[in-house]
Design a protein around this motif. Structure first.
Motif, PDB file in Angstrom:
ATOM      1  N   PRO A   1     -72.100  49.914  56.498  1.00 26.22           N
ATOM      2  CA  PRO A   1     -71.423  50.155  54.929  1.00 26.22           C
ATOM      3  C   PRO A   1     -70.436  51.040  55.806  1.00 26.22           C
ATOM      4  CG  PRO A   1     -73.527  49.882  54.225  1.00 26.22           C
ATOM      5  CD  PRO A   1     -73.960  50.189  55.842  1.00 26.22           C
TER       6      PRO A   1
ATOM      7  N   ASP B   1     -63.071  48.873  54.726  1.00 29.29           N
ATOM      8  CA  ASP B   1     -63.143  50.310  53.189  1.00 29.29           C
ATOM      9  C   ASP B   1     -62.046  50.262  52.785  1.00 29.29           C
ATOM     10  OD1 ASP B   1     -63.080  53.181  52.960  1.00 29.29           O
ATOM     11  OD2 ASP B   1     -61.861  54.087  53.662  1.00 29.29           O
ATOM     12  N   THR B   2     -62.553  49.220  51.709  1.00 31.43           N
ATOM     13  CA  THR B   2     -61.909  48.920  50.910  1.00 31.43           C
ATOM     14  C   THR B   2     -61.412  50.145  49.503  1.00 31.43           C
ATOM     15  OG1 THR B   2     -64.097  47.991  49.606  1.00 31.43           O
ATOM     16  CG2 THR B   2     -62.603  46.835  51.084  1.00 31.43           C
TER      17      THR B   2
ATOM     18  N   HIS C   1     -65.309  50.071  47.686  1.00 34.21           N
ATOM     19  CA  HIS C   1     -66.004  51.436  48.865  1.00 34.21           C
ATOM     20  C   HIS C   1     -65.566  52.290  48.846  1.00 34.21           C
ATOM     21  CE1 HIS C   1     -67.690  52.818  52.249  1.00 34.21           C
ATOM     22  NE2 HIS C   1     -68.259  51.983  52.007  1.00 34.21           N
TER      23      HIS C   1
ATOM     24  N   THR D   1     -67.813  56.064  47.455  1.00 37.62           N
ATOM     25  CA  THR D   1     -68.699  56.158  47.741  1.00 37.62           C
ATOM     26  C   THR D   1     -67.819  58.281  48.151  1.00 37.62           C
ATOM     27  OG1 THR D   1     -67.479  55.450  50.210  1.00 37.62           O
ATOM     28  CG2 THR D   1     -69.312  55.088  49.557  1.00 37.62           C
TER      29      THR D   1
ATOM     30  N   ARG E   1     -67.440  60.712  50.682  1.00 40.61           N
ATOM     31  CA  ARG E   1     -67.631  60.509  52.033  1.00 40.61           C
ATOM     32  C   ARG E   1     -66.272  61.122  52.816  1.00 40.61           C
ATOM     33  NH1 ARG E   1     -65.147  54.974  55.106  1.00 40.61           N
ATOM     34  NH2 ARG E   1     -65.013  55.424  57.121  1.00 40.61           N
TER      35      ARG E   1
ATOM     36  N   THR F   1     -58.418  55.329  50.316  1.00 38.19           N
ATOM     37  CA  THR F   1     -59.401  54.845  52.018  1.00 38.19           C
ATOM     38  C   THR F   1     -59.063  55.443  53.432  1.00 38.19           C
ATOM     39  OG1 THR F   1     -57.273  52.876  51.760  1.00 38.19           O
ATOM     40  CG2 THR F   1     -59.474  52.195  50.635  1.00 38.19           C
TER      41      THR F   1
END
Length: 136
Positions: A9, A14-15, A18, A22, A25, A51
């Motif tokens: 993942p 990196d949508t 996503h 997250t 991150r 993203t």
């Protein structure tokens, strides 16, 4: 979504979904030339972390080259110094990409500044090359 064996993942695309899922991150915003307050502002604008592609786009658009970080406060003041006497011969002024001044007898002079020389402040070689290319 099923990922190939070599992808995790963290390395997957990196949508937006996503990025929203997250928020913790870590992202290399400093390596992309963004300051912590700028990164915080991007998160505020988007309502989530950006993203990887969005971060790269902000990095470019908010770069010294495109946004004039260090000089925009000075560039904004140019129009403040134009007097009524100066305006009598000013045919084209601020905000029109070049200044044109009537010098009499049917002649005018155009003054153009290649604004993309500005990155010379940060990166002399690349900034000068960009300016020369723009002028040519």
């Amino acid at each position: 979504m099923t990922l190939p064996a070599q992808q995790t993942p963290a390395t997957a695309s990196d949508t937006v979904a996503h990025a929203a899922a997250t928020p913790e991150r870590e992202q290399p915003y400093a390596a992309l030339g963004l300051k912590p307050d700028e990164y915080d502002r991007i998160r505020e604008i988007l309502g989530r972390r950006p993203t990887s592609a969005e971060l790269a786009m902000y990095s470019v658009m908010w770069s010294e080259h495109c946004s004039y970080k260090s000089s925009k406060i000075y560039l904004r003041r140019f129009g403040d110094r134009v007097t009524d006497e100066m305006r009598t011969r000013l045919m084209v002024g601020m905000g029109q990409n070049a200044g044109v001044v009537d010098i009499g007898e049917g002649w005018a002079v155009t003054f153009k500044v290649e604004s993309h020389n500005h990155p010379s402040y940060i990166e002399p070689f690349q900034g000068a090359a960009t300016g020369v290319g723009g002028i040519v």
